[in-house]
Design an enzyme around this catalytic site. Structure first.
Site, PDB file in Angstrom:
ATOM      1  N   HIS A 155      52.960  10.117 -48.097  1.00 31.82           N
ATOM      2  CA  HIS A 155      54.198   9.767 -48.815  1.00 31.82           C
ATOM      3  C   HIS A 155      55.003   8.669 -48.141  1.00 31.82           C
ATOM      4  CE1 HIS A 155      56.557  11.744 -45.768  1.00 31.82           C
ATOM      5  NE2 HIS A 155      57.649  11.795 -46.485  1.00 31.82           N
ATOM      6  N   GLU A 177      65.397  -0.928 -52.187  1.00 31.48           N
ATOM      7  CA  GLU A 177      64.831  -2.080 -51.470  1.00 31.48           C
ATOM      8  C   GLU A 177      64.305  -3.114 -52.461  1.00 31.48           C
ATOM      9  OE1 GLU A 177      62.475  -1.420 -47.771  1.00 31.48           O
ATOM     10  OE2 GLU A 177      60.854  -2.311 -48.937  1.00 31.48           O
ATOM     11  N   SER A 235      55.459  -1.883 -47.584  1.00 33.08           N
ATOM     12  CA  SER A 235      55.252  -0.693 -48.410  1.00 33.08           C
ATOM     13  C   SER A 235      53.975  -0.930 -49.207  1.00 33.08           C
ATOM     14  CB  SER A 235      56.427  -0.498 -49.374  1.00 33.08           C
ATOM     15  OG  SER A 235      57.611  -0.221 -48.652  1.00 33.08           O
ATOM     16  N   LYS A 248      70.604   0.598 -47.480  1.00 34.33           N
ATOM     17  CA  LYS A 248      70.353   1.896 -46.855  1.00 34.33           C
ATOM     18  C   LYS A 248      71.415   2.896 -47.259  1.00 34.33           C
ATOM     19  CE  LYS A 248      69.955   3.195 -42.830  1.00 34.33           C
ATOM     20  NZ  LYS A 248      69.747   4.453 -43.510  1.00 34.33           N
ATOM     21  N   ASN A 307      67.333   8.650 -44.879  1.00 33.56           N
ATOM     22  CA  ASN A 307      66.291   7.641 -45.086  1.00 33.56           C
ATOM     23  C   ASN A 307      66.203   7.176 -46.545  1.00 33.56           C
ATOM     24  OD1 ASN A 307      65.229   9.936 -46.185  1.00 33.56           O
ATOM     25  ND2 ASN A 307      63.310   9.893 -45.043  1.00 33.56           N
ATOM     26  N   HIS A 364      57.721  13.482 -54.059  1.00 35.19           N
ATOM     27  CA  HIS A 364      56.947  13.853 -52.863  1.00 35.19           C
ATOM     28  C   HIS A 364      57.473  15.105 -52.153  1.00 35.19           C
ATOM     29  CE1 HIS A 364      59.213  10.228 -50.903  1.00 35.19           C
ATOM     30  NE2 HIS A 364      59.907  11.312 -50.671  1.00 35.19           N
ATOM     31  N   MET A 378      61.760   0.309 -42.722  1.00 32.49           N
ATOM     32  CA  MET A 378      62.507  -0.921 -42.937  1.00 32.49           C
ATOM     33  C   MET A 378      61.892  -2.079 -42.138  1.00 32.49           C
ATOM     34  SD  MET A 378      66.565  -0.647 -42.469  1.00 32.49           S
ATOM     35  CE  MET A 378      66.237  -0.078 -40.825  1.00 32.49           C
TER      36      MET A 378
END
Lengths: 484, 141
Positions: free
Chosen positions: A407, A212, A388, A483, A208, A332, A384
């Site tokens: 998180h 971005e 955010s 990614k 993950n 995190h 995705m």
């Protein structure tokens, strides 16, 4: 010890806070608490999150409560989204409470550009960042560190990157712990771990992890956004990765040691993956120093990726890379030595955050001066194609959850189910139609990270906002995704 | 994904959880290894490949469950360090508390799945109703 729990067994302490009383299982030392709205609480009953957080509540020296954030879900040992704080004299440190990807974390960079002015360059920018940032399983990067260099990275964190020209001094002071945990000791990191990390600085990895490109779609808190340097329609860049194979090896090495020494420590645990050592034992101290070293490697990794991102920006935009400024960098997956109030008494604790973010409230001395009035910047990546969030730490979260918040969105569908149910090629087209350009290592990897596999990040963030753990500052929308 | 005989994929929200069985302890360990290799790169070990790496692994543990997880962890580490997948394994000796294994690895440019770790979570080797050895293995991915 297993006890089946239903929503009806929980005590609702507040609109977004639920408790499993300490009396639920005889081995619990403190209650277990779940932050969740009415809309999210049922998700926690679908997997082993509840039994895992109850297991955490049995660990020696735990203070106040074992806590799960609204993005929580089952993990191994500790649940993801778990927060647990331990008295430094009576408590334990557990590598499983930090995770194998030590200091997995997120940073956000902001640019001076508005999306509407450069939207036609986003695909090219995405492609150039894909070229500049190495990604994929086991992939090394162009930087090959000698033993001496890797020891420097482990001991000095981002100070090393500043010295080597991968960071500006301003970057360093805009990071959690200024990009360096001071207790690090490279001599407690195994040669195997160092060897795994020697070519991984500045690499994204897989799963993950991502880079971005996004834009600020909405500002919720004008003063905080201004303090953070954010404005509407601004182009921003988010980076999510951690300590790569080096961190995985540090966690593996110490867990293997602790599992074998549990009888020596006098510990009988409900799950071996909770293996831990007394904080003040020689083994506990060694782990904390090795973990800090791996955390420094992760801070440096995200910093070198930022340097690669700035190079990509220069190549495409024909503008200086230092136009891309760091807003903040948060960990995190980490354990930190912190002071918090417990039962009206200020205590020194080791706070474990596994899939949870530090969120210190306004005025805290560890927040960079320019953000101190607003509260610590908190960066919450969504899945995705969704949004955010940028949040600010809140004072009321300091007493509730040891200055912690969520998180991310939090998985709700297994990777296998996502691959079975999501048509990745169709997803890529759908994202493109939404103006989101995606560069993925594989279609299978893309399907695993599909929005349908995650909880609704807006529900998660609304929960922590309403609970007073952190306040909403801005909503970001993705435009280009690389990614891992 | 098709897993080796004796392996069942169980539900897990974020990671990979397997139930692995074997008629004997060595078979359980070899099936666990085959499962991990299948996750790393499906089909790789079924292809004809030249052996590029040979390693000897010697481990001690308080019980067979810890020994299994430590064995798989060690092979995962060796694979990462050497960019190899260790498809073939023979045991010089194996008991509940220690093992000596000879591993043959083949070079791999890139694996398909990033396994961060083999965890102890829910691992517990027991004899099932059919008299076979059985355990859960959760991989952090």
């Amino acid at each position: 010890m297993s006890v089946e729990i239903h929503v009806s067994d929980l005590i609702q302490l507040d609109r977004c806070l639920w408790e499993i009383p300490v009396s639920t299982r005889p081995d619990m030392r403190v209650p277990a608490r779940i932050y969740a709205s009415e809309a999210l609480i049922e998700d926690f009953m679908q997997d082993r999150t509840v039994s895992q957080i109850m297991n955490v509540s049995t660990l020696p020296g735990i203070e106040k409560a074992a806590i799960v954030m609204p993005d929580g879900h089952e993990g191994y040992g500790f649940p993801i989204g778990g927060v647990a704080a331990f008295d430094i004299n009576e408590g334990v440190v557990s590598p499983g409470g930090i995770g194998y990807d030590i200091n997995c974390g997120v940073r956000l960079m902001f640019t001076p550009e508005k999306y509407e002015n450069i939207r036609n360059k986003i695909p090219e920018l995405t492609h150039e960042m894909t070229r500049m940032v190495p990604r994929g399983m086991g992939r090394g990067g162009p930087i090959k560190l000698s033993t001496d260099q890797i020891n420097q990275v482990l001991m000095r964190g981002v100070e090393w990157a500043v010295e080597q020209g991968y960071a500006f001094e301003e970057d360093r002071i805009r990071m959690e712990s200024n990009g360096k945990l001071p207790d690090a000791d490279a001599s407690f990191v195994s040669e195997q771990a160092k060897k795994r990390g020697h070519d991984q600085l500045g690499t994204l990895g897989a799963g993950n992890h991502f880079v971005e490109i996004g834009r600020v779609e909405q500002i919720f808190h004008t003063d905080a956004a201004r303090a953070f340097g954010l404005f509407e329609d601004q182009v921003v860049i988010m980076i999510h990765t951690g300590s790569r194979g080096l961190g995985h090896q540090v966690a593996t090495d110490y867990l293997r040691m602790f599992v074998k020494k549990l009888p020596e420590y006098g510990l009988n645990l409900p799950d071996r993956e909770l293996a831990c050592a007394p904080i003040n034992s020689e083994d506990g101290v060694r782990y904390l120093k090795a973990m800090a070293a791996a955390a420094n490697f992760a801070f440096c990794n995200r910093q070198v990726i930022s340097w690669e991102v700035r190079k990509a920006w220069e190549n495409v935009m024909k503008s200086p890379g230092d136009q891309v400024e760091l807003l903040y960098d948060v960990a995190h997956n980490i354990a930190k030595r912190e002071r918090h109030r417990v039962n009206s008494e200020e205590k020194e604790l080791i706070v474990h955050r596994k899939g949870a973010t530090r969120a210190f409230g306004p005025g805290h001395p560890e927040i960079p001066e320019r953000y101190r009035k607003a509260g610590q910047p908190v960066l919450i990546p969504g899945s995705m194609g969704t949004g955010s969030f940028v949040l600010a730490g809140a004072e009321s979260g300091m007493n509730q959850a040891f200055g912690s918040t969520c998180h991310g969105a939090g998985r709700k569908m297994s990777r296998r189910a996502a691959k079975r149910e999501v048509d990745a090629q169709k997803l890529k087209k759908e994202l493109a139609s939404m103006g989101i350009s995606v560069e993925a290592g594989s279609f299978a990897g893309l399907a695993e990270e599909a929005p349908a596999a995650y909880k609704d990040v807006e529900l998660v963030v609304d929960t922590v906002h309403e609970a007073g753990l952190a306040s909403k500052v801005a909503l970001l929308r993705p435009a280009g995704v690389i990614k891992g | 994904m098709k897993m080796p005989k004796g392996v069942e994929i169980l539900p897990h929200t974020a990671d990979i959880k397997l139930k692995v069985t074997g008629e004997s302890l060595p078979e359980l360990f070899l099936t666990g290894l085959a499962s991990m290799n299948r996750l790393l790169k499906p089909g790789f070990c079924e292809e004809e490949q030249e052996v590029s790496r040979v390693e000897k692994v010697e481990l001690e543990a308080p019980d067979s469950t810890v020994l299994l997880i430590d064995f798989l962890s060690e092979v995962l580490t060796l694979g990462s360090l050497n960019r190899s997948i260790f498809c073939d394994c023979s045991f010089e000796s194996i008991s509940d508390h220690n093992l000596v294994a000879l591993l043959e690895g083949r070079s791999v440019n890139e694996v398909d799945l990033d396994i961060k770790a083999v965890t102890y979570h829910e691992a517990d080797i027991v004899l099932n109703d059919q008299g076979n050895f059985e355990t859960i293995i959760v991989f952090d991915v």
